[in-house]
Design a protein around this motif. Structure first.
Motif, PDB file in Angstrom:
ATOM      1  N   GLN A 142       0.818  -1.216   0.000  1.00 44.80           N
ATOM      2  CA  GLN A 142       0.000   0.000   0.000  1.00 44.80           C
ATOM      3  C   GLN A 142       0.851   1.265   0.000  1.00 44.80           C
ATOM      4  O   GLN A 142       0.330   2.377   0.217  1.00 44.80           O
ATOM      5  CB  GLN A 142      -0.950   0.004   1.204  1.00 44.80           C
ATOM      6  CG  GLN A 142      -0.286   0.241   2.551  1.00 44.80           C
ATOM      7  CD  GLN A 142       0.281  -1.013   3.185  1.00 44.80           C
ATOM      8  OE1 GLN A 142       0.542  -1.999   2.500  1.00 44.80           O
ATOM      9  NE2 GLN A 142       0.478  -0.989   4.503  1.00 44.80           N
ATOM     10  N   LEU A 143       2.148   1.137  -0.254  1.00 42.61           N
ATOM     11  CA  LEU A 143       3.058   2.284  -0.221  1.00 42.61           C
ATOM     12  C   LEU A 143       2.634   3.342  -1.234  1.00 42.61           C
ATOM     13  O   LEU A 143       2.418   3.055  -2.410  1.00 42.61           O
ATOM     14  CB  LEU A 143       4.488   1.821  -0.534  1.00 42.61           C
ATOM     15  CG  LEU A 143       5.578   2.896  -0.525  1.00 42.61           C
ATOM     16  CD1 LEU A 143       5.771   3.462   0.880  1.00 42.61           C
ATOM     17  CD2 LEU A 143       6.895   2.312  -1.047  1.00 42.61           C
ATOM     18  N   MET A 144       2.483   4.580  -0.775  1.00 39.53           N
ATOM     19  CA  MET A 144       2.152   5.696  -1.652  1.00 39.53           C
ATOM     20  C   MET A 144       3.438   6.248  -2.258  1.00 39.53           C
ATOM     21  O   MET A 144       4.393   6.551  -1.543  1.00 39.53           O
ATOM     22  CB  MET A 144       1.426   6.783  -0.855  1.00 39.53           C
ATOM     23  CG  MET A 144       0.747   7.803  -1.739  1.00 39.53           C
ATOM     24  SD  MET A 144      -0.291   9.001  -0.828  1.00 39.53           S
ATOM     25  CE  MET A 144      -0.179   8.490   0.855  1.00 39.53           C
ATOM     26  N   LEU A 145       3.488   6.379  -3.587  1.00 43.63           N
ATOM     27  CA  LEU A 145       4.685   6.829  -4.286  1.00 43.63           C
ATOM     28  C   LEU A 145       4.451   8.210  -4.881  1.00 43.63           C
ATOM     29  O   LEU A 145       3.424   8.457  -5.502  1.00 43.63           O
ATOM     30  CB  LEU A 145       5.068   5.843  -5.395  1.00 43.63           C
ATOM     31  CG  LEU A 145       5.371   4.409  -4.944  1.00 43.63           C
ATOM     32  CD1 LEU A 145       5.614   3.522  -6.153  1.00 43.63           C
ATOM     33  CD2 LEU A 145       6.569   4.368  -4.002  1.00 43.63           C
ATOM     34  N   CYS A 146       5.427   9.110  -4.699  1.00 46.17           N
ATOM     35  CA  CYS A 146       5.374  10.447  -5.280  1.00 46.17           C
ATOM     36  C   CYS A 146       6.688  10.695  -6.010  1.00 46.17           C
ATOM     37  O   CYS A 146       7.764  10.489  -5.438  1.00 46.17           O
ATOM     38  CB  CYS A 146       5.176  11.509  -4.205  1.00 46.17           C
ATOM     39  SG  CYS A 146       3.616  11.399  -3.313  1.00 46.17           S
ATOM     40  N   GLU A 147       6.589  11.149  -7.241  1.00 48.81           N
ATOM     41  CA  GLU A 147       7.796  11.443  -8.002  1.00 48.81           C
ATOM     42  C   GLU A 147       8.465  12.709  -7.463  1.00 48.81           C
ATOM     43  O   GLU A 147       7.791  13.670  -7.081  1.00 48.81           O
ATOM     44  CB  GLU A 147       7.455  11.630  -9.481  1.00 48.81           C
ATOM     45  CG  GLU A 147       8.673  11.785 -10.372  1.00 48.81           C
ATOM     46  CD  GLU A 147       8.283  11.871 -11.840  1.00 48.81           C
ATOM     47  OE1 GLU A 147       9.177  12.172 -12.660  1.00 48.81           O
ATOM     48  OE2 GLU A 147       7.102  11.638 -12.165  1.00 48.81           O
ATOM     49  N   ARG A 148       9.778  12.702  -7.446  1.00 55.32           N
ATOM     50  CA  ARG A 148      10.533  13.852  -6.948  1.00 55.32           C
ATOM     51  C   ARG A 148      10.219  15.106  -7.754  1.00 55.32           C
ATOM     52  O   ARG A 148      10.133  15.065  -8.981  1.00 55.32           O
ATOM     53  CB  ARG A 148      12.031  13.557  -7.024  1.00 55.32           C
ATOM     54  CG  ARG A 148      12.908  14.685  -6.518  1.00 55.32           C
ATOM     55  CD  ARG A 148      14.376  14.377  -6.702  1.00 55.32           C
ATOM     56  NE  ARG A 148      15.213  15.387  -6.068  1.00 55.32           N
ATOM     57  CZ  ARG A 148      16.549  15.399  -6.131  1.00 55.32           C
ATOM     58  NH1 ARG A 148      17.183  14.451  -6.812  1.00 55.32           N
ATOM     59  NH2 ARG A 148      17.227  16.363  -5.527  1.00 55.32           N
ATOM     60  N   ASP A 149      10.067  16.225  -7.056  1.00 54.80           N
ATOM     61  CA  ASP A 149       9.785  17.504  -7.705  1.00 54.80           C
ATOM     62  C   ASP A 149      10.936  18.460  -7.387  1.00 54.80           C
ATOM     63  O   ASP A 149      10.959  19.122  -6.351  1.00 54.80           O
ATOM     64  CB  ASP A 149       8.456  18.070  -7.196  1.00 54.80           C
ATOM     65  CG  ASP A 149       8.003  19.281  -7.989  1.00 54.80           C
ATOM     66  OD1 ASP A 149       8.861  19.971  -8.566  1.00 54.80           O
ATOM     67  OD2 ASP A 149       6.781  19.545  -8.026  1.00 54.80           O
ATOM     68  N   GLU A 150      11.907  18.527  -8.290  1.00 55.47           N
ATOM     69  CA  GLU A 150      13.092  19.348  -8.046  1.00 55.47           C
ATOM     70  C   GLU A 150      12.754  20.839  -8.015  1.00 55.47           C
ATOM     71  O   GLU A 150      13.418  21.612  -7.308  1.00 55.47           O
ATOM     72  CB  GLU A 150      14.157  19.053  -9.098  1.00 55.47           C
ATOM     73  CG  GLU A 150      14.690  17.624  -9.024  1.00 55.47           C
ATOM     74  CD  GLU A 150      15.847  17.386  -9.964  1.00 55.47           C
ATOM     75  OE1 GLU A 150      16.848  18.124  -9.877  1.00 55.47           O
ATOM     76  OE2 GLU A 150      15.762  16.470 -10.804  1.00 55.47           O
ATOM     77  N   HIS A 151      11.766  21.247  -8.787  1.00 53.81           N
ATOM     78  CA  HIS A 151      11.367  22.658  -8.767  1.00 53.81           C
ATOM     79  C   HIS A 151      10.842  23.035  -7.388  1.00 53.81           C
ATOM     80  O   HIS A 151      11.179  24.104  -6.854  1.00 53.81           O
ATOM     81  CB  HIS A 151      10.296  22.909  -9.830  1.00 53.81           C
ATOM     82  CG  HIS A 151       9.738  24.302  -9.802  1.00 53.81           C
ATOM     83  ND1 HIS A 151      10.428  25.394 -10.292  1.00 53.81           N
ATOM     84  CD2 HIS A 151       8.562  24.793  -9.307  1.00 53.81           C
ATOM     85  CE1 HIS A 151       9.708  26.487 -10.123  1.00 53.81           C
ATOM     86  NE2 HIS A 151       8.570  26.149  -9.526  1.00 53.81           N
ATOM     87  N   ALA A 152      10.033  22.175  -6.796  1.00 50.08           N
ATOM     88  CA  ALA A 152       9.500  22.451  -5.460  1.00 50.08           C
ATOM     89  C   ALA A 152      10.618  22.438  -4.426  1.00 50.08           C
ATOM     90  O   ALA A 152      10.616  23.244  -3.486  1.00 50.08           O
ATOM     91  CB  ALA A 152       8.430  21.419  -5.106  1.00 50.08           C
ATOM     92  N   GLU A 153      11.575  21.541  -4.572  1.00 50.67           N
ATOM     93  CA  GLU A 153      12.703  21.488  -3.643  1.00 50.67           C
ATOM     94  C   GLU A 153      13.518  22.784  -3.704  1.00 50.67           C
ATOM     95  O   GLU A 153      13.930  23.323  -2.674  1.00 50.67           O
ATOM     96  CB  GLU A 153      13.599  20.289  -3.959  1.00 50.67           C
ATOM     97  CG  GLU A 153      12.957  18.948  -3.663  1.00 50.67           C
ATOM     98  CD  GLU A 153      13.853  17.786  -4.048  1.00 50.67           C
ATOM     99  OE1 GLU A 153      15.095  17.951  -4.023  1.00 50.67           O
ATOM    100  OE2 GLU A 153      13.324  16.721  -4.388  1.00 50.67           O
ATOM    101  N   LYS A 154      13.745  23.273  -4.915  1.00 49.50           N
ATOM    102  CA  LYS A 154      14.500  24.525  -5.070  1.00 49.50           C
ATOM    103  C   LYS A 154      13.763  25.690  -4.434  1.00 49.50           C
ATOM    104  O   LYS A 154      14.364  26.532  -3.753  1.00 49.50           O
ATOM    105  CB  LYS A 154      14.742  24.798  -6.551  1.00 49.50           C
ATOM    106  CG  LYS A 154      15.566  26.041  -6.814  1.00 49.50           C
ATOM    107  CD  LYS A 154      15.796  26.259  -8.302  1.00 49.50           C
ATOM    108  CE  LYS A 154      16.602  27.526  -8.554  1.00 49.50           C
ATOM    109  NZ  LYS A 154      16.830  27.762 -10.005  1.00 49.50           N
ATOM    110  N   ALA A 155      12.442  25.728  -4.617  1.00 44.61           N
ATOM    111  CA  ALA A 155      11.648  26.801  -4.023  1.00 44.61           C
ATOM    112  C   ALA A 155      11.699  26.739  -2.500  1.00 44.61           C
ATOM    113  O   ALA A 155      11.808  27.774  -1.821  1.00 44.61           O
ATOM    114  CB  ALA A 155      10.201  26.713  -4.511  1.00 44.61           C
ATOM    115  N   LEU A 156      11.640  25.539  -1.956  1.00 47.31           N
ATOM    116  CA  LEU A 156      11.710  25.388  -0.506  1.00 47.31           C
ATOM    117  C   LEU A 156      13.088  25.781   0.016  1.00 47.31           C
ATOM    118  O   LEU A 156      13.206  26.444   1.058  1.00 47.31           O
ATOM    119  CB  LEU A 156      11.384  23.943  -0.114  1.00 47.31           C
ATOM    120  CG  LEU A 156      11.535  23.591   1.376  1.00 47.31           C
ATOM    121  CD1 LEU A 156      10.742  24.550   2.247  1.00 47.31           C
ATOM    122  CD2 LEU A 156      11.109  22.158   1.625  1.00 47.31           C
TER     123      LEU A 156
END
Length: 256
Positions: A142-156
């Protein structure tokens, strides 16, 4: 790696250069050779002596660099909706995604999809960074998978840099998940090293972090990349020799 001095007026960020002027020789290329004054030996020696003093003075200036890495930045930067970047765990509580359920951030490396990071619920089931997604799903169907978002990481990371500017005007982005803060001038202002370390942790509360310090920024970065929170007084600290070569993040061919 270039340190950038941010100003409080939030104007465009600019790097400040400090040229060393060792001396001026009279004459110029547009003047005939006969018009140029020959260099005086005594003046040249004095100019060299002054330059040497300036260099020694620059070397004597004490620096203290904090490096703060955020190993779970990809988890913290989960995007909710089209343009919203989550910057804290509290902001994510009301989101549709249930962070209490096993969740992993994935990225593609060497043609295979791997786990980049996982939340505590997934780690409790044995899901680890670097694990193939198929192996992770075998452990937690049941593991939920999310693709990495480099744009969001840079903004953070840019948001975290702005926060760091409340403690020092000199902040550098050291890597995709780490920042450097020059803190020598802030030690006395904030009551000593221990108080300053506590303030940094308080500033970034809610984020998993690794914090180390050194007179040299590169050494501080190596420490957090090794996952150790040491605070070095000088670059001759024998503990540096114990760092794994992987902490230097050299190319694989060099490490071998």
């Amino acid at each position: 790696m270039k340190s950038v001095r941010y100003n409080s007026a939030k104007r465009p960020l600019q790097a400040e250069l400090f040229p060393l002027q060792a001396g001026v020789i009279r004459g110029g290329p547009d003047q005939p050779a006969s018009a140029q004054a020959p260099p005086d030996l005594a003046s040249s020696k004095q100019a060299l002596a002054n330059a040497g003093k300036s260099i020694r003075s620059m070397q004597a200036v004490q620096r203290l660099w904090f490096c703060v890495s955020f190993p779970e930045l990809s988890l913290a930067a989960l995007r909710i909706g089209a343009d919203t970047v989550v910057v804290s765990g509290d902001a994510l509580q009301g989101a549709s995604a249930d962070l209490n359920a096993p969740l992993a951030i994935t990225e593609q490396q060497a043609g295979a999809v791997q786990v980049l990071s996982a939340n505590d619920a997934a780690k409790a089931h044995g899901v680890l960074a670097g694990m193939p997604v198929n192996a992770a799903l075998a452990l937690v169907p049941q593991l939920m998978l999310c693709e990495r978002d480099e744009h969001a990481e840079k903004a953070l990371l840019e948001y975290l840099v702005q926060q760091a500017m409340t403690l020092t005007p000199v902040v550098s982005v050291a890597s995709s998940s780490a920042i450097l803060l020059e803190m020598q001038g802030s030690i006395s202002l904030f009551g000593g090293l221990e108080s300053l370390l506590a303030l940094v942790r308080q500033l970034f509360r809610g984020h998993a972090l690794c914090l180390a310090s050194s007179p040299v920024p590169q050494a501080a970065l190596w420490l957090v990349q090794a996952g150790v929170e040491w605070h070095l007084q000088d670059t001759h600290d024998p503990r540096l020799k114990s760092l794994p070569v992987q902490a230097l993040q050299w190319p694989q061919a060099v490490q071998q």
